[in-house]
Design a protein around this motif. Structure first.
Motif, PDB file in Angstrom:
ATOM      1  N   ALA A 145       0.847  -1.191   0.000  1.00  0.00           N
ATOM      2  CA  ALA A 145       0.000   0.000   0.000  1.00  0.00           C
ATOM      3  C   ALA A 145       0.882   1.239   0.000  1.00  0.00           C
ATOM      4  O   ALA A 145       1.946   1.249   0.609  1.00  0.00           O
ATOM      5  CB  ALA A 145      -0.904  -0.005   1.230  1.00  0.00           C
ATOM      6  N   GLY A 146       0.440   2.274  -0.697  1.00  0.00           N
ATOM      7  CA  GLY A 146       1.192   3.521  -0.727  1.00  0.00           C
ATOM      8  C   GLY A 146       2.311   3.539  -1.742  1.00  0.00           C
ATOM      9  O   GLY A 146       3.151   4.428  -1.720  1.00  0.00           O
ATOM     10  N   LEU A 147       2.310   2.565  -2.650  1.00  0.00           N
ATOM     11  CA  LEU A 147       3.374   2.496  -3.652  1.00  0.00           C
ATOM     12  C   LEU A 147       2.821   1.901  -4.936  1.00  0.00           C
ATOM     13  O   LEU A 147       2.134   0.881  -4.896  1.00  0.00           O
ATOM     14  CB  LEU A 147       4.527   1.625  -3.139  1.00  0.00           C
ATOM     15  N   VAL A 148       3.124   2.543  -6.058  1.00  0.00           N
ATOM     16  CA  VAL A 148       2.736   2.028  -7.371  1.00  0.00           C
ATOM     17  C   VAL A 148       3.998   1.970  -8.209  1.00  0.00           C
ATOM     18  O   VAL A 148       4.523   2.995  -8.633  1.00  0.00           O
ATOM     19  CB  VAL A 148       1.677   2.933  -8.047  1.00  0.00           C
ATOM     20  N   GLU A 149       4.520   0.742  -8.401  1.00  0.00           N
ATOM     21  CA  GLU A 149       5.722   0.584  -9.219  1.00  0.00           C
ATOM     22  C   GLU A 149       5.831  -0.850  -9.722  1.00  0.00           C
ATOM     23  O   GLU A 149       5.214  -1.756  -9.179  1.00  0.00           O
ATOM     24  CB  GLU A 149       6.988   0.956  -8.438  1.00  0.00           C
ATOM     25  N   ASP A 150       6.608  -1.035 -10.752  1.00  0.00           N
ATOM     26  CA  ASP A 150       6.917  -2.359 -11.287  1.00  0.00           C
ATOM     27  C   ASP A 150       8.358  -2.694 -10.926  1.00  0.00           C
ATOM     28  O   ASP A 150       9.168  -1.803 -10.669  1.00  0.00           O
ATOM     29  CB  ASP A 150       6.770  -2.373 -12.817  1.00  0.00           C
ATOM     30  N   GLY A 151       8.661  -3.985 -10.922  1.00  0.00           N
ATOM     31  CA  GLY A 151      10.050  -4.401 -10.812  1.00  0.00           C
ATOM     32  C   GLY A 151      10.523  -4.842  -9.446  1.00  0.00           C
ATOM     33  O   GLY A 151      11.653  -5.278  -9.306  1.00  0.00           O
ATOM     34  N   GLY A 152       9.680  -4.736  -8.429  1.00  0.00           N
ATOM     35  CA  GLY A 152      10.099  -5.185  -7.104  1.00  0.00           C
ATOM     36  C   GLY A 152       9.984  -6.691  -6.947  1.00  0.00           C
ATOM     37  O   GLY A 152       9.462  -7.393  -7.811  1.00  0.00           O
ATOM     38  N   THR A 153      10.471  -7.192  -5.813  1.00  0.00           N
ATOM     39  CA  THR A 153      10.425  -8.623  -5.517  1.00  0.00           C
ATOM     40  C   THR A 153       9.752  -8.847  -4.165  1.00  0.00           C
ATOM     41  O   THR A 153      10.063  -8.157  -3.190  1.00  0.00           O
ATOM     42  CB  THR A 153      11.849  -9.210  -5.468  1.00  0.00           C
ATOM     43  N   CYS A 154       8.850  -9.806  -4.124  1.00  0.00           N
ATOM     44  CA  CYS A 154       8.170 -10.189  -2.887  1.00  0.00           C
ATOM     45  C   CYS A 154       8.740 -11.526  -2.436  1.00  0.00           C
ATOM     46  O   CYS A 154       8.936 -12.436  -3.244  1.00  0.00           O
ATOM     47  CB  CYS A 154       6.677 -10.324  -3.107  1.00  0.00           C
ATOM     48  N   THR A 155       8.986 -11.647  -1.129  1.00  0.00           N
ATOM     49  CA  THR A 155       9.513 -12.893  -0.572  1.00  0.00           C
ATOM     50  C   THR A 155       8.660 -13.304   0.616  1.00  0.00           C
ATOM     51  O   THR A 155       8.409 -12.491   1.514  1.00  0.00           O
ATOM     52  CB  THR A 155      10.975 -12.727  -0.127  1.00  0.00           C
ATOM     53  N   LEU A 156       8.215 -14.539   0.603  1.00  0.00           N
ATOM     54  CA  LEU A 156       7.470 -15.128   1.709  1.00  0.00           C
ATOM     55  C   LEU A 156       8.439 -15.908   2.578  1.00  0.00           C
ATOM     56  O   LEU A 156       9.220 -16.712   2.064  1.00  0.00           O
ATOM     57  CB  LEU A 156       6.379 -16.063   1.181  1.00  0.00           C
ATOM     58  N   LEU A 157       8.380 -15.676   3.887  1.00  0.00           N
ATOM     59  CA  LEU A 157       9.169 -16.449   4.844  1.00  0.00           C
ATOM     60  C   LEU A 157       8.198 -17.141   5.779  1.00  0.00           C
ATOM     61  O   LEU A 157       7.410 -16.483   6.468  1.00  0.00           O
ATOM     62  CB  LEU A 157      10.111 -15.546   5.630  1.00  0.00           C
ATOM     63  N   LEU A 158       8.218 -18.483   5.771  1.00  0.00           N
ATOM     64  CA  LEU A 158       7.413 -19.281   6.692  1.00  0.00           C
ATOM     65  C   LEU A 158       8.319 -19.807   7.787  1.00  0.00           C
ATOM     66  O   LEU A 158       9.424 -20.281   7.504  1.00  0.00           O
ATOM     67  CB  LEU A 158       6.777 -20.474   5.973  1.00  0.00           C
ATOM     68  N   LYS A 159       7.861 -19.764   9.048  1.00  0.00           N
ATOM     69  CA  LYS A 159       8.644 -20.274  10.179  1.00  0.00           C
ATOM     70  C   LYS A 159       7.758 -21.096  11.100  1.00  0.00           C
ATOM     71  O   LYS A 159       6.609 -20.722  11.345  1.00  0.00           O
ATOM     72  CB  LYS A 159       9.215 -19.119  11.014  1.00  0.00           C
ATOM     73  N   ARG A 160       8.366 -22.191  11.614  1.00  0.00           N
ATOM     74  CA  ARG A 160       7.704 -23.006  12.628  1.00  0.00           C
ATOM     75  C   ARG A 160       8.752 -23.844  13.323  1.00  0.00           C
ATOM     76  O   ARG A 160       9.457 -24.633  12.685  1.00  0.00           O
ATOM     77  CB  ARG A 160       6.648 -23.914  12.021  1.00  0.00           C
ATOM     78  N   ASP A 161       8.880 -23.681  14.626  1.00  0.00           N
ATOM     79  CA  ASP A 161       9.787 -24.498  15.450  1.00  0.00           C
ATOM     80  C   ASP A 161      11.187 -24.599  14.850  1.00  0.00           C
ATOM     81  O   ASP A 161      11.743 -25.691  14.728  1.00  0.00           O
ATOM     82  CB  ASP A 161       9.203 -25.892  15.661  1.00  0.00           C
ATOM     83  N   GLY A 162      11.764 -23.500  14.446  1.00  0.00           N
ATOM     84  CA  GLY A 162      13.123 -23.496  13.910  1.00  0.00           C
ATOM     85  C   GLY A 162      13.238 -23.901  12.455  1.00  0.00           C
ATOM     86  O   GLY A 162      14.317 -23.849  11.873  1.00  0.00           O
ATOM     87  N   THR A 163      12.153 -24.306  11.826  1.00  0.00           N
ATOM     88  CA  THR A 163      12.156 -24.664  10.412  1.00  0.00           C
ATOM     89  C   THR A 163      11.677 -23.459   9.607  1.00  0.00           C
ATOM     90  O   THR A 163      10.730 -22.781  10.007  1.00  0.00           O
ATOM     91  CB  THR A 163      11.212 -25.864  10.151  1.00  0.00           C
TER      92      THR A 163
END
Length: 164
Positions: free
Chosen positions: A92-110
């Protein structure tokens, strides 16, 4: 010479006691009281006479220059058919192309990650679907989405995903 004609009858389903004029007649088959229309207050005249509105929105315009951005997770779920965690997000608050999204999942050290590209939308920057396929242990995982571009490096709040 044989003539053909078409007769039409108006039927009002909610008022079956009324019918249209008899063919060739200019009077209705039932009593109808004409209603006078005040030409000064007809919808067309009212439209032409209306003044400019005085009660307009006063919200400040959305910031789209990257000075205030929020990464938002709009969906974080376990998708049983694909046996994967699926996350949708946007900036939100940004309109641009070319960025990268990264998902980080965590559970019990994994940890597990997924990356996708982002693209501009009308008022936001949208992350393409972020998906981490199993095998993932059953339980509650925390999900965070990070957005990085030449102008922004921001992370979302944490969302929970329950894997059965």
């Amino acid at each position: 010479m044989i003539g053909t004609g078409v007769a039409a009858m108006a039927v009002a389903p909610d008022r079956p006691d009324r019918s249209a004029s008899a063919p060739g007649s200019s009077t209705p088959a039932t009593d109808v009281t004409p209603v006078a229309v005040d030409q000064a207050t007809s919808p067309a005249d009212a439209w032409e006479r209306s003044a400019e509105p005085t009660d307009v929105a006063t919200d400040p315009p959305a910031v789209t220059d990257g000075s205030r951005t929020d990464v938002i997770i709009s969906l974080a779920t376990w998708d049983r058919p694909s046996s994967s965690v699926q996350v949708n997000g946007y900036v939100a608050g940004l309109v641009e192309d070319g960025g990268t999204c990264t998902l980080l999942l965590k559970r019990d050290g994994t940890t597990a990650t997924a990356t996708s590209s982002a693209s501009s939308d009308a008022t936001t920057t949208v992350c393409d679907l972020l998906q981490v396929a199993g095998p993932l242990d059953a339980g509650t995982w925390s999900a965070t989405v990070t957005y990085r571009s030449a102008t922004v490096d921001e992370a979302s709040s944490t969302a929970e995903v329950v894997i059965p």
